[in-house]
Design an enzyme around this catalytic site. Sequence first.
Site, PDB file in Angstrom:
ATOM      1  N   HIS A 126       5.446 117.620 -24.405  1.00 54.94           N
ATOM      2  CA  HIS A 126       5.886 116.417 -23.698  1.00 54.94           C
ATOM      3  C   HIS A 126       4.937 115.276 -24.029  1.00 54.94           C
ATOM      4  O   HIS A 126       3.722 115.494 -24.157  1.00 54.94           O
ATOM      5  CB  HIS A 126       5.887 116.640 -22.184  1.00 54.94           C
ATOM      6  CG  HIS A 126       6.920 117.603 -21.705  1.00 54.94           C
ATOM      7  ND1 HIS A 126       8.267 117.337 -21.757  1.00 54.94           N
ATOM      8  CD2 HIS A 126       6.803 118.849 -21.176  1.00 54.94           C
ATOM      9  CE1 HIS A 126       8.941 118.372 -21.259  1.00 54.94           C
ATOM     10  NE2 HIS A 126       8.078 119.303 -20.918  1.00 54.94           N
ATOM     11  N   ASN A 162       8.125 125.893 -16.002  1.00 54.13           N
ATOM     12  CA  ASN A 162       9.303 126.620 -15.509  1.00 54.13           C
ATOM     13  C   ASN A 162       9.565 127.834 -16.393  1.00 54.13           C
ATOM     14  O   ASN A 162       9.805 127.665 -17.588  1.00 54.13           O
ATOM     15  CB  ASN A 162      10.523 125.699 -15.524  1.00 54.13           C
ATOM     16  CG  ASN A 162      11.740 126.318 -14.857  1.00 54.13           C
ATOM     17  OD1 ASN A 162      11.692 127.434 -14.348  1.00 54.13           O
ATOM     18  ND2 ASN A 162      12.845 125.602 -14.883  1.00 54.13           N
ATOM     19  N   ASP A 205       7.107 129.760 -25.470  1.00 53.26           N
ATOM     20  CA  ASP A 205       7.799 128.707 -24.713  1.00 53.26           C
ATOM     21  C   ASP A 205       7.070 127.382 -24.925  1.00 53.26           C
ATOM     22  O   ASP A 205       6.913 126.571 -23.998  1.00 53.26           O
ATOM     23  CB  ASP A 205       7.910 129.046 -23.226  1.00 53.26           C
ATOM     24  CG  ASP A 205       8.892 128.129 -22.483  1.00 53.26           C
ATOM     25  OD1 ASP A 205       9.607 127.349 -23.153  1.00 53.26           O
ATOM     26  OD2 ASP A 205       8.929 128.179 -21.244  1.00 53.26           O
ATOM     27  N   ASP A 233      18.379 127.842 -22.614  1.00 52.92           N
ATOM     28  CA  ASP A 233      17.051 127.772 -22.013  1.00 52.92           C
ATOM     29  C   ASP A 233      16.740 126.371 -21.500  1.00 52.92           C
ATOM     30  O   ASP A 233      16.995 125.377 -22.160  1.00 52.92           O
ATOM     31  CB  ASP A 233      15.972 128.183 -23.005  1.00 52.92           C
ATOM     32  CG  ASP A 233      14.609 128.176 -22.358  1.00 52.92           C
ATOM     33  OD1 ASP A 233      14.388 128.976 -21.441  1.00 52.92           O
ATOM     34  OD2 ASP A 233      13.772 127.335 -22.744  1.00 52.92           O
TER      35      ASP A 233
END
Length: 428
Positions: free
Chosen positions: A307, A276, A303, A150
């Site tokens: 960050h 994404n 998901d 992934d």
Amino acid sequence: MSKILIRGAKVLGGEPQDVLIDGSTIAEVGTGLSAEGAEVVEAAGKVLLPGLVDLHTHLREPGREDSETVLTGTRAAASGGYTAVFAMANTFPVADTAGVVEQVYRLGREHGYCDVQPIGAVTVGLEGRKLAELGAMHESAAGVTVFSDDGKCVDDAVIMRRALEYVKAFGGVVAQHAQEPRLTEGAQMNEGVVSAELGLGGWPAVAEESIIARDVLLAEHVGSRVHICHLSTAGSVEIVRWAKSRGIDVTAEVTPHHLLLTDELVRSYNPVYKVNPPLRTERDVLALREALADGTIDIVATDHAPHPHEDKDCEWAAAAMGMVGLETALSVVQETMVETGLLDWAGVASRMSFKPALIGQAEGHGRPVSAGEPANLTLVDTEYRGSVDPAGFASRSHNTPYEGRELPGRVTHTWLRGRATLVDGKLT
């Protein structure tokens, strides 16, 4: 461990019941229960679910502890009602050996906020050229059964076929990030009207759909299991629906953000919306909701992609792709699926606990709320409504697309094998 009596909760949204936890196990479910010396949790009006299971989480450790660690990620998971998460392999070093997956597995066990099941890489270094040590990772202490590159697509059909053949021997599954790389070079957002108006490179739906079509045919040919990560287009829904009608062993997931947000938000150029696969159109969103409701899409997976501030607070083209999601997932599902009448709470439990645990073979998770089962439970105040404030997140990163947005529902308690990890909305 002491006894805990959860009094008057609506189990899976049904009639109020009492649930008695004794140690790590559910001892009794019924009405009018009592237990001498038990801690009582008054749960009238709240919904009790089996602990949530996330088949797609990025914990970043080892290597990117500036954005998340196993500790902070599992604290975020407990805050969101999760008792088990599957940690993706795109760490530094990549989780492509028994040693790395065992490290992640041990860290999860040591911190104890939820169970962590590592996902092993399909290929060495996520480079797509050579199969990783799939058998060794499966036979390790981590017992890996799910494999994924992934973040990158296994775009080589021969490598994908070999991976499907390999995992078939021990009942594993390959989870594919469906993105044809040549069709998405320089892509910044969904290809369509908005990308044309903004002058941003487009990520076309066919780049996802073509890989899914190829992989379901490979899975049929091999007789193996394939799982589609973060499915995002109406066309992908139709391919998976067709594959299931043929008896192909395929499962699919959708993220909460693809159930709620559209590419119209990219007009703000706020990189928090850069993800994404990209946010798609309203037509895609509605198709995804219907597919989750009718079972074409099997599960919701976050998901969760943390960050650090500097990787998102910059110009759009330079920003990293991804959103955090563990702490808001259930609220988004309540808004998009429950409050729209597409799912009841039993349906939510199926798609956020029972089925992901089954796909990933998460032992002890995704079990019925009944006597004799492990006490992995989540209590939700479904009447609550509040504005999302990332400053209160347990995650180390705050790149949420929902900041300031009002969402319904709040997880008040989470129990992992009878031990409270969240009490009255606060981590223990």
